[in-house]
Write an enzyme that holds these catalytic residues in place. Structure first.
Site, mmCIF file in Angstrom:
data_model
loop_
_atom_site.group_PDB
_atom_site.id
_atom_site.type_symbol
_atom_site.label_atom_id
_atom_site.label_comp_id
_atom_site.label_asym_id
_atom_site.label_seq_id
_atom_site.Cartn_x
_atom_site.Cartn_y
_atom_site.Cartn_z
ATOM 1 N N LYS A 32 0.745 -1.181 -0.264
ATOM 2 C CA LYS A 32 -0.059 -0.061 0.005
ATOM 3 C C LYS A 32 0.774 1.335 0.002
ATOM 4 C CE LYS A 32 -3.867 -2.202 2.366
ATOM 5 N NZ LYS A 32 -4.545 -2.642 3.643
ATOM 6 N N ASP A 42 -10.383 3.720 5.128
ATOM 7 C CA ASP A 42 -10.817 2.240 4.998
ATOM 8 C C ASP A 42 -12.428 1.912 5.099
ATOM 9 O OD1 ASP A 42 -8.845 0.557 4.146
ATOM 10 O OD2 ASP A 42 -7.886 0.039 6.080
ATOM 11 N N GLN A 69 -3.836 -1.424 9.669
ATOM 12 C CA GLN A 69 -3.834 -2.874 9.218
ATOM 13 C C GLN A 69 -4.490 -3.763 10.030
ATOM 14 O OE1 GLN A 69 -2.900 -3.539 5.923
ATOM 15 N NE2 GLN A 69 -3.840 -5.328 6.245
#
Ligand code: NDP
Length: 297
Positions: free
Chosen positions: A54, A121, A98
């Site tokens: 990412k 997210d 994450q």
């Protein structure tokens, strides 16, 4: 006839190029780039690889990206303190944590500490609620990637019966909500399946579009798929390599070879949904930066 392979890697490249152009304009207008802070707690090897990918993808399109790595022994207070610091840091318009977190940390509390305006997210309850209400701000990256791969391949979900296997908060549930909206690229009839579903094959066989996100290697077999269906395989499972001892291979939740003989189109693993997830993170980060500067995108 074997199915058309939906090349997520190529579609993701198109999206990354679009984001790169948006980032160039943003940088020219403001004198600084959009920024993403990635929080990595613990030493899960897959998470480390995902965060590295990412970060690399951000840098390639001109987004400032920094990883904040904390040890597996991090306490709840320390994790929350980092999130609060990043919420206040004007260099970062997006924050991603994450997952999974080490088991002693409460995932919900950590995600809910993120400023919803930086929640790229899309997992904060504010953004989940906005999606449910039909006014999305940040759509979770994997569901957004599934929608994009369908629409950009000419398989709009509109009017289709979409069957989704898996009801996680990061894939199945938000995807169901996204595709059932009365909106362009959505407007589908959605059925959501899980371990409590009775007679799964009879339901999956009704799907015009079948999306599988269950984390069970090669679970969906050809007899579970309607001839001519479009099959999107979200699963990423690591299995021992059949040919190279000590090595591993990635497989999806769909038995690719068998299902490809029956479906109209199918995504491969790797090279399907995975690259789309990363591309949509870039889209959301640029969106967060525009929102921060203009109050709109
Ligand atoms: P979770 O483990 O959080 O959820 C799995 C879901 O699948 C649950 O709802 C579970 O049902 C359901 N399920 C499990 N087994 C069956 C079965 N035999 N029949 C029907 N339903 C079943 O998984 P995630 O959503 O996080 O991930 C799913 C897969 O997608 C994984 O392989 C993951 O690695 C991959 N993934 C890929 C991404 C990408 O970018 N390509 C991003 C995120 C995930 P129940 O609720 O009843 O337990």
């Amino acid at each position: 006839m074997p199915a058309r392979i939906l090349n997520g890697a190529r579609i993701a490249e198109d999206i990354r190029n679009e984001v790169a152009e948006g980032v160039r304009l943003f940088q020219a207008a403001h004198g600084f780039p959009p920024g993403l802070a990635a929080v990595l707690i613990g030493d899960n090897p897959a998470s480390t690889i995902y965060v590295r990918n990412k970060q690399r993808a951000c840098l390639e399109v001109g987004i400032l990206a920094e990883t904040f790595a904390l040890p597996a022994t991090t306490t709840m207070d320390e994790a929350l303190a980092l999130i609060r610091r990043l919420n206040e840091d004007p260099r970062f318009h997006g924050i991603l944590v994450q997952l999974p977190l080490p088991p002693h940390l409460e995932e919900r509390r950590v995600l809910e500490a993120i400023d919803p305006k930086k929640d790229v997210d899309g997992l904060h309850p504010y953004n989940a609620g906005k999606l449910l209400a039909g006014a999305p701000v940040f759509v979770p990256c994997t569901p957004a990637g599934v929608q994009e791969i369908l629409v950009r391949s000419g398989y709009s979900p509109e009017g289709q019966h979409v069957v989704i296997c898996g009801r996680s908060n990061i894939v199945g549930k938000p995807l169901a909500v996204l595709l059932m909206q009365k909106a362009k690229g959505a407007n589908a009839t959605v059925t959501l399946c899980h371990t409590g579903t009775r007679d799964l094959p009879n339901i999956t066989r009704l799907a015009d579009i079948l999306v599988v996100a269950i984390g069970q290697p090669r679970f969906i077999k050809a007899h579970m798929v309607k001839p001519g269906a479009v099959v999107i395989d979200v699963g990423i499972n690591r299995l021992p390599s059949p040919t190279q001892p000590g090595r591993t291979v990635l497989v999806g939740d769909v038995d690719f070879e068998g299902v490809a003989e029956r479906a109209e189109a199918i995504t491969p693993v790797p090279g399907g949904v995975g690259p789309m997830t990363v591309a949509m993170l870039l889209v959301n980060t640029l969106k967060a930066a525009r929102l921060a500067m203009h109050g709109e995108v």
